[in-house]
Design a protein around this motif. Structure first.
Motif, PDB file in Angstrom:
ATOM      1  N   ASN A 364       0.810  -1.220   0.000  1.00 18.41           N
ATOM      2  CA  ASN A 364       0.000   0.000   0.000  1.00 18.41           C
ATOM      3  C   ASN A 364       0.842   1.268   0.000  1.00 18.41           C
ATOM      4  OD1 ASN A 364      -2.564  -1.334   0.164  1.00 18.41           O
ATOM      5  ND2 ASN A 364      -2.152  -1.766   2.314  1.00 18.41           N
ATOM      6  N   VAL A 365       2.161   1.106  -0.015  1.00 19.42           N
ATOM      7  CA  VAL A 365       3.058   2.259  -0.023  1.00 19.42           C
ATOM      8  C   VAL A 365       3.208   2.752  -1.464  1.00 19.42           C
ATOM      9  CG1 VAL A 365       5.422   3.037   0.411  1.00 19.42           C
ATOM     10  CG2 VAL A 365       4.300   1.489   2.019  1.00 19.42           C
ATOM     11  N   PRO A 366       3.041   4.041  -1.714  1.00 22.76           N
ATOM     12  CA  PRO A 366       3.212   4.580  -3.077  1.00 22.76           C
ATOM     13  C   PRO A 366       4.605   4.264  -3.610  1.00 22.76           C
ATOM     14  CG  PRO A 366       2.225   6.229  -1.616  1.00 22.76           C
ATOM     15  CD  PRO A 366       2.650   5.082  -0.742  1.00 22.76           C
ATOM     16  N   ASP A 367       4.703   4.095  -4.924  1.00 26.72           N
ATOM     17  CA  ASP A 367       5.988   3.761  -5.542  1.00 26.72           C
ATOM     18  C   ASP A 367       7.062   4.778  -5.186  1.00 26.72           C
ATOM     19  OD1 ASP A 367       4.856   1.549  -6.690  1.00 26.72           O
ATOM     20  OD2 ASP A 367       4.504   2.484  -8.641  1.00 26.72           O
ATOM     21  N   SER A 368       6.668   6.054  -5.082  1.00 30.12           N
ATOM     22  CA  SER A 368       7.637   7.110  -4.801  1.00 30.12           C
ATOM     23  C   SER A 368       8.227   6.996  -3.392  1.00 30.12           C
ATOM     24  CB  SER A 368       6.975   8.481  -4.957  1.00 30.12           C
ATOM     25  OG  SER A 368       5.869   8.614  -4.066  1.00 30.12           O
ATOM     26  N   GLU A 369       7.531   6.286  -2.504  1.00 30.15           N
ATOM     27  CA  GLU A 369       7.988   6.159  -1.123  1.00 30.15           C
ATOM     28  C   GLU A 369       8.527   4.765  -0.805  1.00 30.15           C
ATOM     29  OE1 GLU A 369       4.874   7.339   1.555  1.00 30.15           O
ATOM     30  OE2 GLU A 369       4.232   8.989   0.275  1.00 30.15           O
ATOM     31  N   TYR A 370       8.340   3.821  -1.744  1.00 33.19           N
ATOM     32  CA  TYR A 370       8.666   2.419  -1.460  1.00 33.19           C
ATOM     33  C   TYR A 370      10.146   2.222  -1.137  1.00 33.19           C
ATOM     34  CZ  TYR A 370       8.213  -2.657  -1.718  1.00 33.19           C
ATOM     35  OH  TYR A 370       8.200  -3.993  -1.408  1.00 33.19           O
ATOM     36  N   SER A 371      10.993   2.903  -1.872  1.00 41.51           N
ATOM     37  CA  SER A 371      12.426   2.722  -1.661  1.00 41.51           C
ATOM     38  C   SER A 371      12.838   3.109  -0.246  1.00 41.51           C
ATOM     39  CB  SER A 371      13.211   3.551  -2.683  1.00 41.51           C
ATOM     40  OG  SER A 371      14.600   3.374  -2.499  1.00 41.51           O
ATOM     41  N   ASP A 372      12.366   4.257   0.213  1.00 41.30           N
ATOM     42  CA  ASP A 372      12.739   4.719   1.552  1.00 41.30           C
ATOM     43  C   ASP A 372      12.043   3.921   2.647  1.00 41.30           C
ATOM     44  OD1 ASP A 372      14.429   6.653   0.571  1.00 41.30           O
ATOM     45  OD2 ASP A 372      12.891   8.209   0.542  1.00 41.30           O
ATOM     46  N   ALA A 373      10.757   3.615   2.436  1.00 38.39           N
ATOM     47  CA  ALA A 373       9.972   2.971   3.493  1.00 38.39           C
ATOM     48  C   ALA A 373      10.233   1.476   3.617  1.00 38.39           C
ATOM     49  CB  ALA A 373       8.479   3.212   3.243  1.00 38.39           C
ATOM     50  N   ILE A 374      10.481   0.808   2.499  1.00 40.38           N
ATOM     51  CA  ILE A 374      10.608  -0.655   2.512  1.00 40.38           C
ATOM     52  C   ILE A 374      12.018  -1.119   2.151  1.00 40.38           C
ATOM     53  CG2 ILE A 374       9.686  -2.823   1.642  1.00 40.38           C
ATOM     54  CD1 ILE A 374       7.641  -1.216   3.186  1.00 40.38           C
ATOM     55  N   LEU A 375      12.478  -0.741   0.978  1.00 37.02           N
ATOM     56  CA  LEU A 375      13.759  -1.265   0.507  1.00 37.02           C
ATOM     57  C   LEU A 375      14.929  -0.838   1.380  1.00 37.02           C
ATOM     58  CD1 LEU A 375      13.498  -0.949  -3.379  1.00 37.02           C
ATOM     59  CD2 LEU A 375      13.040  -2.924  -1.935  1.00 37.02           C
ATOM     60  N   GLY A 376      14.974   0.435   1.727  1.00 38.77           N
ATOM     61  CA  GLY A 376      16.092   0.921   2.547  1.00 38.77           C
ATOM     62  C   GLY A 376      16.280   0.118   3.824  1.00 38.77           C
ATOM     63  N   PRO A 377      15.228  -0.018   4.636  1.00 37.73           N
ATOM     64  CA  PRO A 377      15.364  -0.798   5.873  1.00 37.73           C
ATOM     65  C   PRO A 377      15.703  -2.267   5.634  1.00 37.73           C
ATOM     66  CG  PRO A 377      13.444   0.637   5.991  1.00 37.73           C
ATOM     67  CD  PRO A 377      13.934   0.695   4.581  1.00 37.73           C
ATOM     68  N   LEU A 378      15.099  -2.881   4.605  1.00 36.87           N
ATOM     69  CA  LEU A 378      15.373  -4.297   4.347  1.00 36.87           C
ATOM     70  C   LEU A 378      16.812  -4.503   3.896  1.00 36.87           C
ATOM     71  CD1 LEU A 378      12.126  -5.613   2.586  1.00 36.87           C
ATOM     72  CD2 LEU A 378      12.806  -5.830   4.979  1.00 36.87           C
ATOM     73  N   VAL A 379      17.268  -3.638   3.019  1.00 31.12           N
ATOM     74  CA  VAL A 379      18.649  -3.745   2.537  1.00 31.12           C
ATOM     75  C   VAL A 379      19.630  -3.589   3.698  1.00 31.12           C
ATOM     76  CG1 VAL A 379      20.419  -2.567   1.172  1.00 31.12           C
ATOM     77  CG2 VAL A 379      18.173  -3.039   0.170  1.00 31.12           C
ATOM     78  N   LYS A 380      19.336  -2.659   4.575  1.00 30.51           N
ATOM     79  CA  LYS A 380      20.209  -2.429   5.742  1.00 30.51           C
ATOM     80  C   LYS A 380      20.312  -3.680   6.605  1.00 30.51           C
ATOM     81  CE  LYS A 380      20.722   0.718   9.680  1.00 30.51           C
ATOM     82  NZ  LYS A 380      20.081   1.852  10.412  1.00 30.51           N
ATOM     83  N   LEU A 381      19.220  -4.463   6.644  1.00 33.24           N
ATOM     84  CA  LEU A 381      19.188  -5.653   7.495  1.00 33.24           C
ATOM     85  C   LEU A 381      20.078  -6.789   6.976  1.00 33.24           C
ATOM     86  CD1 LEU A 381      15.399  -5.767   8.390  1.00 33.24           C
ATOM     87  CD2 LEU A 381      17.284  -5.323   9.950  1.00 33.24           C
ATOM     88  N   PHE A 382      20.499  -6.703   5.718  1.00 32.65           N
ATOM     89  CA  PHE A 382      21.385  -7.751   5.201  1.00 32.65           C
ATOM     90  C   PHE A 382      22.704  -7.774   5.952  1.00 32.65           C
ATOM     91  CE2 PHE A 382      18.512  -8.104   1.599  1.00 32.65           C
ATOM     92  CZ  PHE A 382      18.633  -9.449   1.272  1.00 32.65           C
ATOM     93  N   ALA A 383      23.022  -6.660   6.622  1.00 33.78           N
ATOM     94  CA  ALA A 383      24.263  -6.601   7.402  1.00 33.78           C
ATOM     95  C   ALA A 383      24.097  -7.226   8.785  1.00 33.78           C
ATOM     96  CB  ALA A 383      24.711  -5.150   7.544  1.00 33.78           C
ATOM     97  N   SER A 384      22.855  -7.581   9.133  1.00 37.10           N
ATOM     98  CA  SER A 384      22.606  -8.157  10.450  1.00 37.10           C
ATOM     99  C   SER A 384      23.211  -9.559  10.561  1.00 37.10           C
ATOM    100  CB  SER A 384      21.100  -8.233  10.718  1.00 37.10           C
ATOM    101  OG  SER A 384      20.835  -8.975  11.895  1.00 37.10           O
ATOM    102  N   PRO A 385      23.856  -9.855  11.672  1.00 35.99           N
ATOM    103  CA  PRO A 385      24.416 -11.204  11.864  1.00 35.99           C
ATOM    104  C   PRO A 385      23.366 -12.210  12.323  1.00 35.99           C
ATOM    105  CG  PRO A 385      24.912  -9.839  13.769  1.00 35.99           C
ATOM    106  CD  PRO A 385      24.228  -8.943  12.777  1.00 35.99           C
ATOM    107  N   ASP A 386      22.153 -11.712  12.595  1.00 31.65           N
ATOM    108  CA  ASP A 386      21.097 -12.585  13.111  1.00 31.65           C
ATOM    109  C   ASP A 386      20.580 -13.503  12.009  1.00 31.65           C
ATOM    110  OD1 ASP A 386      18.988 -13.154  15.300  1.00 31.65           O
ATOM    111  OD2 ASP A 386      17.785 -12.682  13.524  1.00 31.65           O
ATOM    112  N   ARG A 387      20.615 -14.806  12.269  1.00 27.48           N
ATOM    113  CA  ARG A 387      20.228 -15.779  11.247  1.00 27.48           C
ATOM    114  C   ARG A 387      18.724 -15.739  10.952  1.00 27.48           C
ATOM    115  NH1 ARG A 387      24.381 -19.175  13.769  1.00 27.48           N
ATOM    116  NH2 ARG A 387      26.038 -19.529  12.226  1.00 27.48           N
TER     117      ARG A 387
END
Length: 570
Positions: A364-387
């Motif tokens: 439900n997030v507009p395309d213009s906001e998807y990168s900041d609202a969804i992708l940014g946080p998810l991408v950042k989590l790839f650095a997490s050591p938590d399995r």
């Protein structure tokens, strides 16, 4: 100053700047006015272009309103609370004050249209809002020992998440403050008499200075309840002298469980009146109307997620999973989503539930906001050591991989994802292998033809047969994307390694990979490298492998026959 108003917001900004002041915002559309007290604008913050709101107090024609504007600025600047309008900046001129706050919109028009909601949905939403206002008032009355003095529909605003924010600080006063305006200017605001308590109607606003700071706000809170649930019957009869107690017939749409407390808020005797704090405490008991309001529970659960027990976290996430689709979109996107993303930083088993919830709300997030609202946080989590977090990200990669750009995958995703190839936990290694096919189109040639293939070569020797098999399948699917020289050097050894695997399905995968990449081989290589190197599979001890081997040889031979027919006869 009327001249300035006629010029429009751009011209106002220009003239203010010429006076030596730099506006921290750019004014946009006018949203509403409060009968000559202020004008509310949508605006944009200059330094980062983020949306904000601006309250413009113009007292050029009514100098008597200057104390109200200045009081609003002073009190809003110093009163910091999650349920109070968030002050950001201000500009003061001789006859005008601009107050910049978080982006909000007036409650009043939204309240008018809320009748289109279902009965229970509307009740939940209003009581959630009343809860936020009650919390803000309890803070102002008890902690700040002050009276708001202007609690009404028009002093409440909605944040982007739909949360009610208390504003209207023009009259907020502490009786010990020598410059308090409530007791001398309470009648200056439009419609003040219809929201004033009985003691004010009897003896004027100065009477409030002798009573408890909470008394007037409690009475106004009761009137707010009625205005929210019964907008067509406001103010109620009890607001007029001789202030008769509300009969049961006057309840209207006010919930049954709330009505007795509503009557206590409207007690004409200030000393016997229920306070906002008391109202809040009753509502927050185990069986209270606030404690059992689903939106209140969700907000409290999200706010306390980090310190909650595993059972409490599981309960909250189960509730969200079952009901998030029924939440107002703005609440889900701007309130629930940021809290879930924040909760992901703590890792753990909850990530398995949170990541799919984040992606679900993200639809439900507009395309213009998807990168900041969804992708940014998810991408950042790839650095997490938590399995648990890593597994959740990989399991749901198909839902967001297509929205990732090459630069992000190359610089922020793959550098962390590749650690999964050497993880000691097999399911992480397998999930990492499976994820590559989704990200391969976004990998650079260098990563695809070098770094990745080195990892896959190691994965073909993995202790887990399923991982070895999936790795072979992956290399087969990647074949057409590899560089010409890389294909010639890598594919035959990789598939031959699978053909020699002890696991029957790995051997079948090797044969199928040969077939899938048949067009990747030169005809000479088919004849001199492919067929000779895989022909031993024709006599494999497993029938499944032999059958697949004959199919492969048949495919290769037919291709060579076609090619041979084009050769010049000697």
């Amino acid at each position: 100053m009327d001249y300035l108003r006629n010029l429009g917001s751009a011209a106002v900004s220009s003239l203010v700047q010429k006076s030596g002041l730099n506006l921290p915002f750019s004014l946009g559309t006018k949203v509403t006015t409060l009968d000559g007290i202020y004008t509310l604008y949508d605006a944009t913050k200059r330094d980062d272009s983020s949306p904000v709101s601006v309250f413009e107090y113009d007292f050029s024609q009514r100098r008597d309103l200057a104390p109200l504007a200045k009081n609003s600025l002073r009190k809003l600047r110093t009163t910091r609370h999650p349920d109070v309008l968030k002050f950001m900046d201000a500009v003061e001129l001789d006859t005008m004050i601009y107050i910049m706050t978080e982006r909000v919109r007036p409650l009043e028009p939204v309240l008018q249209f809320s009748t289109s909601k279902g009965v229970q949905e509307r009740e939940d939403w209003i009581m959630w809002g009343i809860h936020r206002v009650s919390v803000a008032l309890a803070f102002i009355n008890e902690s700040a020992q002050s009276t708001h003095g202007c609690v009404r529909v028009k002093s409440i605003f909605l944040s982007p998440s739909g949360e009610w924010k208390l504003g209207g600080f023009e009259l907020l006063s502490n009786p010990k403050d020598d410059s308090a305006v409530l007791y001398s200017m309470g009648s200056s605001l439009p419609d003040s008499s219809s929201w004033s308590p009985p003691e004010v109607k009897k003896s004027g606003w100065s009477a409030l200075k002798q009573g408890e700071p909470s008394a007037a706000d409690a009475y106004a809170l009761g009137l707010l309840l009625n205005a929210a649930f019964n907008p067509d019957h406001h103010p109620p009869t009890t607001a007029s002298p001789p202030h008769p107690p509300p009969p049961a017939s006057a309840r209207g749409n006010i919930p049954n469980v709330v009505f007795p407390l509503y009557k206590r808020l409207l007690n004409p005797n200030a000393k016997g009146r229920l306070t906002a704090k008391g109202f809040l405490e009753v509502g927050m008991t185990d069986t209270g109307f606030f404690a059992n309001n689903r939106l209140v529970k969700i907000c409290l659960g999200l706010d306390n997620f980090a310190i909650g027990s595993e059972a409490e976290k599981a309960s909250l996430l189960r509730t969200l999973n079952e009901s998030v689709d029924s939440f107002p979109t703005e609440f889900a996107v701007h309130r629930v989503l940021p809290s879930l993303v924040s909760a992901l930083e703590y890792g753990g088993a909850s990530a398995v539930t949170i990541v799919p919830l984040v992606l679900r709300i993200g639809k439900n997030v507009p395309d213009s906001e998807y990168s900041d609202a969804i992708l940014g946080p998810l991408v950042k989590l790839f650095a997490s050591p938590d399995r648990g977090t890593r597994m959740a990200l990989l399991d749901h990669l198909s839902e967001y991989a297509d929205k990732l750009d090459k630069k992000t995958v190359d610089s922020k995703v793959f550098p962390h994802l590749q650690t999964g190839f050497s993880d000691s936990v097999a399911v992480i290694r397998e999930a990492t292998v499976k994820s590559i096919i989704l990200l391969a189109p976004k990998l650079t040639d260098r990563v695809l033809n070098n770094d990745l293939l080195r990892h896959l070569a190691k994965m073909q020797a993995d202790p887990e047969a399923a991982i070895r098999t999936n790795t072979c399948i992956l290399i087969g699917r990647l074949g057409p994307s590899l560089g010409y020289n890389t294909r010639k050097k890598v594919l035959v050894p990789a598939f031959l390694r699978a053909l020699k695997d002890t696991f029957v399905h790995a051997r079948v995968a090797g044969l199928m990979a040969f077939m899938a990449t048949v067009d990747c081989f030169d005809n000479e290589d088919l004849a001199t490298k492919v067929i000779p190197n895989m022909s031993f599979a024709l006599v494999d001890k497993e029938k499944l492998v032999r059958e697949q081997a004959f199919k492969a040889v048949d495919l290769f031979v037919k291709k060579l026959e076609t090619y041979a027919a084009t050769l010049v006869r000697g």
